[in-house]
Design an enzyme around this catalytic site. Structure first.
Site, PDB file in Angstrom:
ATOM      1  N   ASP A  16       0.867  -1.177   0.000  1.00 23.41           N
ATOM      2  CA  ASP A  16       0.000   0.000   0.000  1.00 23.41           C
ATOM      3  C   ASP A  16       0.906   1.229   0.000  1.00 23.41           C
ATOM      4  O   ASP A  16       2.073   1.153   0.385  1.00 23.41           O
ATOM      5  CB  ASP A  16      -0.931  -0.032   1.235  1.00 23.41           C
ATOM      6  CG  ASP A  16      -2.150   0.860   1.043  1.00 23.41           C
ATOM      7  OD1 ASP A  16      -2.163   1.661   0.095  1.00 23.41           O
ATOM      8  OD2 ASP A  16      -3.096   0.753   1.843  1.00 23.41           O
ATOM      9  N   GLU A  43      -9.928   7.372   4.718  1.00 15.53           N
ATOM     10  CA  GLU A  43      -8.829   6.872   5.551  1.00 15.53           C
ATOM     11  C   GLU A  43      -8.775   7.594   6.906  1.00 15.53           C
ATOM     12  O   GLU A  43      -9.811   7.883   7.497  1.00 15.53           O
ATOM     13  CB  GLU A  43      -7.518   6.963   4.774  1.00 15.53           C
ATOM     14  CG  GLU A  43      -7.597   6.146   3.463  1.00 15.53           C
ATOM     15  CD  GLU A  43      -6.291   6.012   2.723  1.00 15.53           C
ATOM     16  OE1 GLU A  43      -5.261   5.819   3.358  1.00 15.53           O
ATOM     17  OE2 GLU A  43      -6.327   6.085   1.475  1.00 15.53           O
TER      18      GLU A  43
HETATM   19  C1  BGC Z   1      -5.143   2.998   0.479  1.00 17.03           C
HETATM   20  C2  BGC Z   1      -5.435   1.887  -0.479  1.00 17.03           C
HETATM   21  C3  BGC Z   1      -5.374   2.387  -1.885  1.00 17.03           C
HETATM   22  C4  BGC Z   1      -4.057   3.088  -2.135  1.00 17.03           C
HETATM   23  C5  BGC Z   1      -3.899   3.647  -3.521  1.00 17.03           C
HETATM   24  C6  BGC Z   1      -3.913   3.769   0.097  1.00 17.03           C
HETATM   25  O1  BGC Z   1      -3.760   4.858   0.918  1.00 17.03           O
HETATM   26  O2  BGC Z   1      -4.984   2.463   1.772  1.00 17.03           O
HETATM   27  O3  BGC Z   1      -6.677   1.333  -0.187  1.00 17.03           O
HETATM   28  O4  BGC Z   1      -5.564   1.330  -2.770  1.00 17.03           O
HETATM   29  O5  BGC Z   1      -3.919   4.151  -1.229  1.00 17.03           O
HETATM   30  O6  BGC Z   1      -4.614   4.809  -3.705  1.00 17.03           O
HETATM   31  C1  BGC Z   2      -2.971  10.964  -2.408  1.00 10.96           C
HETATM   32  C2  BGC Z   2      -4.003  10.006  -2.954  1.00 10.96           C
HETATM   33  C3  BGC Z   2      -3.769   8.630  -2.432  1.00 10.96           C
HETATM   34  C4  BGC Z   2      -3.708   8.667  -0.951  1.00 10.96           C
HETATM   35  C5  BGC Z   2      -3.377   7.329  -0.424  1.00 10.96           C
HETATM   36  C6  BGC Z   2      -2.950  10.908  -0.922  1.00 10.96           C
HETATM   37  O1  BGC Z   2      -1.925  11.714  -0.410  1.00 10.96           O
HETATM   38  O2  BGC Z   2      -3.230  12.272  -2.842  1.00 10.96           O
HETATM   39  O3  BGC Z   2      -3.893   9.994  -4.337  1.00 10.96           O
HETATM   40  O4  BGC Z   2      -4.725   7.715  -2.856  1.00 10.96           O
HETATM   41  O5  BGC Z   2      -2.731   9.596  -0.494  1.00 10.96           O
HETATM   42  O6  BGC Z   2      -3.224   7.359   0.961  1.00 10.96           O
END
Ligand code: BGC
Ligand code: BGC
Length: 852
Positions: free
Chosen positions: A326, A527
């Site tokens: 991830d 998140e």
């Molecule tokens: C998330 C994932 C996601 C990835 C890509 C991560 O922060 O936990 O679920 O697939 O970002 O965007």
């Molecule tokens: C990004 C997102 C990403 C995420 C994952 C962010 O900082 O802008 O594109 O999916 O982090 O945690």
């Protein structure tokens, strides 16, 4: 009931945590024993069998690859950080776009723009002129409720709503539609489904889970993977399917306190019984990738957990696809950084997800580590074998290039009507009726209906996080062509039936309505931004409650439609409503809500309520409850959901006494060598600003540089020369609001651990800012001067400066809606250092500052 499940429920009880940790420690040694995995974890018989022809092809290709080419397969950069030329030069095995990341950095990129990028990356990857090999790359994306990064796509209800629908056959259809829309844009692979079994609704990702019950999660995981990838022996990874990922392995829904990326301390048996069931479903269906989780298990990060990634997942459960990391998750392993982490590969990670410019040093470091023997060649071969196996299974070597594939460029498929109809069915089936006093619902459309609340005509709000942007914020209805708001559905049906509708967010009206439908709920988040210290809805704001009460006071019957990513404590809002519906996060098809809410023009029910709670509903703000918790009665149990005509059970006088905040909920760390995960640090010089993302940063009158206080880089020095107002601020970035009420309510202080190094401080102030919603919408801030205190500090001595949070509240700062929890602005030529910034209770050694 399963005894193990019962006992695990007791685990969520904080007082037992200590005991569990003890128990774990005595067992810890056994984990090295591979054989132990078999005692808990099953062998999974995947519907997708190994094909000897494919295995031969894999070996043949592998034997021709150089170390550099192999490691490139294991690196997954992000589209914002690489060029097509980088792809040509290095030949990455895959790449991704993160949430809110689009081709050309343009939110309104068309499907065509997506294909153009996919095609260029693909062509560059099979161009062997520089890297010497032609292996098609793969593009991965977070299509987690439809192809949600693309404007105009069909957006399905988030998983929590689908869980309430409990209809695996429909879920398979949804997944297939998602695959279709993803393929229109030339993309090969989706990072879905999330198969977390969520055990603490304070977690910001609760809505990405289907249920607190592993049973639904298991069935759904199976159905979704089939829908995305197709069926083995039939249409498996055919021209109309994409590769799927079960995530996040493992235990993400069971962290202590619902802390995103936190620690799961379940026993191994519970880890399997509760958090492992989605993998049983998903891997049986043949999921080709598994994403490692940010969380830890008993303090050890999953990205570096060899026992779980290798012994359990690959060896015992027999998973023969690949494990993808991830978002820089490897960098969180102890001893690792984003650009250097052999530990992850050694533990069993096959692909590093490495956004940011760390990809290049990571690639170079990994190659070096293999050469030096830190990573075994055989481990690299195993990783690449898995990646190639999936690529062959997905037909990537035979399929035409992205722009020439079956659905590519068929833009009419994006948001196509037949897709939207399935999404509308999902919306109808996901609604859960919690209260229906005197059977006020269904509503006759021939009445005069007031539609109020800020969620009524707001497709962004009803869609939640992971919607065009990562957080789902900053979208307007125009960003959802073809979609509809909840209000639009009500309006069109009522008008057709000869009734009338007034829309007014604040609940004002020109003609007294027969009934008010109020649509309100949580603002979008994703998140960790969605983590809450308790489940109190609109804690410290209660503006929606005021709206409901205002309508009730005028004798208007109130129907509440509650938008949320989790069950919340809404006793007061329930009391003030005649009917109350949990609508979750329905997505782009808001109009389908009206199909259930309203009768047809002859007074006949069109669709009855079908949804049943897949999460228990709490009776207090601090109640953590699930269906296996027999001694802890929820307000409404798992499986609850009224149908039309059924007797409503809830009284109008549910307890409205709010829960006290406990000390552990009120501590907030903002900085301890690193800025805490929810915030970014910005350097400020008058009107000039920039994000600080490395160990030094400077603007004309101010410089930031990390220093060592106790350990490496655990503090920084701020040097100003001739500044009038320079310093730093901590912000949420995109204007997102964090709820820090608990810290304020507990009477905490903003404590800055600092040291004055030199120079005179002409002025210095600490500032907090918020962005309020509700009646007092607008920006707000408060500041406290600390120059006197600082100038009196002995030079070169660390001191904790403590400012009561109340000082800021008195000036109008709303702690429920903080956009900047700390800023320091100074004037003069001076130097000072800071090592820690917290919201916490005051200690004797702290130096308190008065509000002035
Ligand atoms: C998330 C994932 C996601 C990835 C890509 C991560 O922060 O936990 O679920 O697939 O970002 O965007
Ligand atoms: C990004 C997102 C990403 C995420 C994952 C962010 O900082 O802008 O594109 O999916 O982090 O945690």
């Amino acid at each position: 009931m399963n005894v193990l499940l019962k006992s695990c429920v007791a685990l969520s009880c904080i007082s037992l945590l200590g005991a569990c940790q003890q128990a774990y420690k005595t067992e810890q040694q056994q984990y090295v024993d591979k054989g132990k995995a078999a005692e808990v974890w099953p062998e999974i018989v995947s519907d997708v069998k190994q094909d000897p022809i494919i295995e031969k092809k894999v070996e043949a290709l592998l034997s021709k690859m150089t170390l550099e080419q192999k490691v490139a397969q294991m690196i997954q950069p992000e589209i914002r950080d690489i060029s097509v030329e980088d792809m040509r030069r290095y030949g990455f095995g895959s790449y991704l776009n993160g949430g809110g990341s689009f081709p050309n950095n343009e939110k309104h990129s068309t499907p065509q723009d997506w294909i153009v990028l996919a095609e260029k990356m693909y062509q560059a990857s099979i161009d062997d002129s520089i890297d010497g090999i032609a292996i098609p790359t793969m593009w991965g994306t977070d299509a987690v409720h439809g192809h949600n990064n693309v404007i105009g796509a069909t957006l399905f209800p988030h998983n929590i709503g689908l869980g309430a629908a409990n209809n695996p056959a429909m879920i398979e259809k949804i997944a297939q539609i998602t695959a279709t829309e993803v393929m229109v844009t030339g993309i090969d692979w989706v990072f879905a489904p999330t198969v977390a079994t969520v055990r603490d609704d304070r977690w910001g990702r609760t809505y990405e889970g289907y249920s607190e019950d592993p049973d639904i999660v298991k069935k759904y995981a199976y159905a979704i993977v089939k829908g995305l990838q197709g069926h083995a022996g039939k249409d498996f990874l055919g021209d109309d399917r994409v590769i799927s990922t079960v995530k996040h392995f493992i235990g993400d829904g069971g962290t202590v306190g619902g802390d995103d990326q936190g620690d799961n301390i379940a026993t191994e048996q519970e880890l399997f019984d509760i958090h492992g069931q989605g993998y049983v479903g998903g891997l049986t269906a043949g999921a080709q990738s598994v994403m490692a989780s940010f969380n830890s298990w008993h303090g050890k990060k999953l990205h570096g957990h060899k026992y779980l990634l290798t012994n359990v997942l690959k060896e015992q459960m027999g998973f023969d696809g690949f494990v993808v990391g991830d978002w820089n998750g490897h960098g969180q392993i102890e001893g690792c950084t984003n650009d250097n982490c052999p530990q992850a590969v050694n533990a069993g990670l096959d692909i590093y997800m490495v956004p940011t410019d760390a990809w290049k040093p990571l690639l170079e470091n990994t190659i070096k580590q293999v050469k030096e023997g830190v990573i075994a060649h055989s481990r690299v071969d195993d990783a690449v074998r898995r990646i190639l196996r999936v690529k062959f299974r997905a037909g990537l070597f035979d399929k035409p290039s992205p722009k020439n594939r079956l659905f590519s460029g068929k833009t009419a498929l994006i948001g196509q009507q037949s897709h939207r109809l399935v999404a509308q069915q999902a919306v109808r089936e996901s609604l859960v009726l919690l209260k229906n006093k005197g059977n006020i619902l269904p509503l006759k459309p021939s009445q005069h209906i007031l539609v109020a609340g800020d969620g009524a005509d707001n497709i962004g709000k009803q869609s939640g996080g992971w919607t065009i942007t990562w957080q789902g914020t900053n979208n307007t209805n125009e960003d959802f062509p073809g979609g509809s708001s909840i209000y639009q559905g009500i309006k069109s049906q009522v008008t057709k039936a000869g009734g009338s509708v007034e829309l007014n967010v604040q609940g004002e009206f020109s003609q007294k309505p027969d009934v008010a439908v109020v649509v309100f709920g949580e603002e979008p988040y994703a998140e960790g931004h969605g983590d809450r210290s308790n489940l109190d809805y609109q804690r410290g704001i209660k503006s929606d409650l005021a709206l409901l009460k205002k309508l009730k006071a005028q004798n208007i019957p109130v129907v509440s439609l509650f938008i949320s990513g989790r069950p919340m404590w809404v006793n007061a809002e329930l009391n003030a409503s005649d009917a109350f519906v949990a609508v979750w996060l329905p997505g782009s098809e808001g109009k389908a809500v009206a199909d259930v809410l309203l009768t047809d023009d002859k007074g006949q029910v069109q669709y009855d309520f079908k949804g049943k709670l897949s999460f228990s509903w709490p009776k207090s703000a601090d109640q953590l409850v699930n269906r296996f918790d027999e001694d802890n009665e929820p307000l409404l149990p798992y499986g609850f959901g009224l149908r039309y005509g059924e007797e409503s059970l809830l009284s109008d006088n549910l307890n409205e006494q709010s829960a006290k905040v406990s000390a552990d909920q009120s501590y907030v760390n903002l900085f301890n060598g690193q800025v805490s995960k929810l915030w970014q640090l910005n350097l400020i010089d008058g009107d000039d600003q920039k994000v600080i993302n490395s160990s030094t940063a400077s603007l004309t009158h101010v410089t930031y540089r990390t220093i060592d206080r106790n350990v490496q880089e655990d503090a920084f020095t701020l040097t100003s020369s001739d500044a009038t107002s320079a310093g730093l601020s901590m912000t949420t970035g995109n204007g997102f609001r964090e709820d820090l009420t608990a810290a304020h309510e507990a009477g905490n202080y903003l404590v800055i651990s600092m040291r004055r190094n030199s120079g005179e401080i002409k002025s210095a102030k600490v500032q907090l800012s918020c962005e309020s919603i509700g009646d007092e919408r607008g920006s707000c801030s408060g500041n406290v001067k600390i120059d006197k205190t600082l100038n009196h500090l002995p030079l070169n001595t660390w001191k904790n400066i403590a400012i009561p949070l109340e000082c800021f509240a008195e000036q109008g700062v709303k702690f429920s809606q903080i956009v900047s929890p700390f800023a320091l602005l100074v004037a003069g030529s001076n130097s000072m250092s800071i090592s820690n910034i917290d919201y916490r209770s005051i200690k004797e050694t702290d130096q308190a500052v008065s509000c002035q």
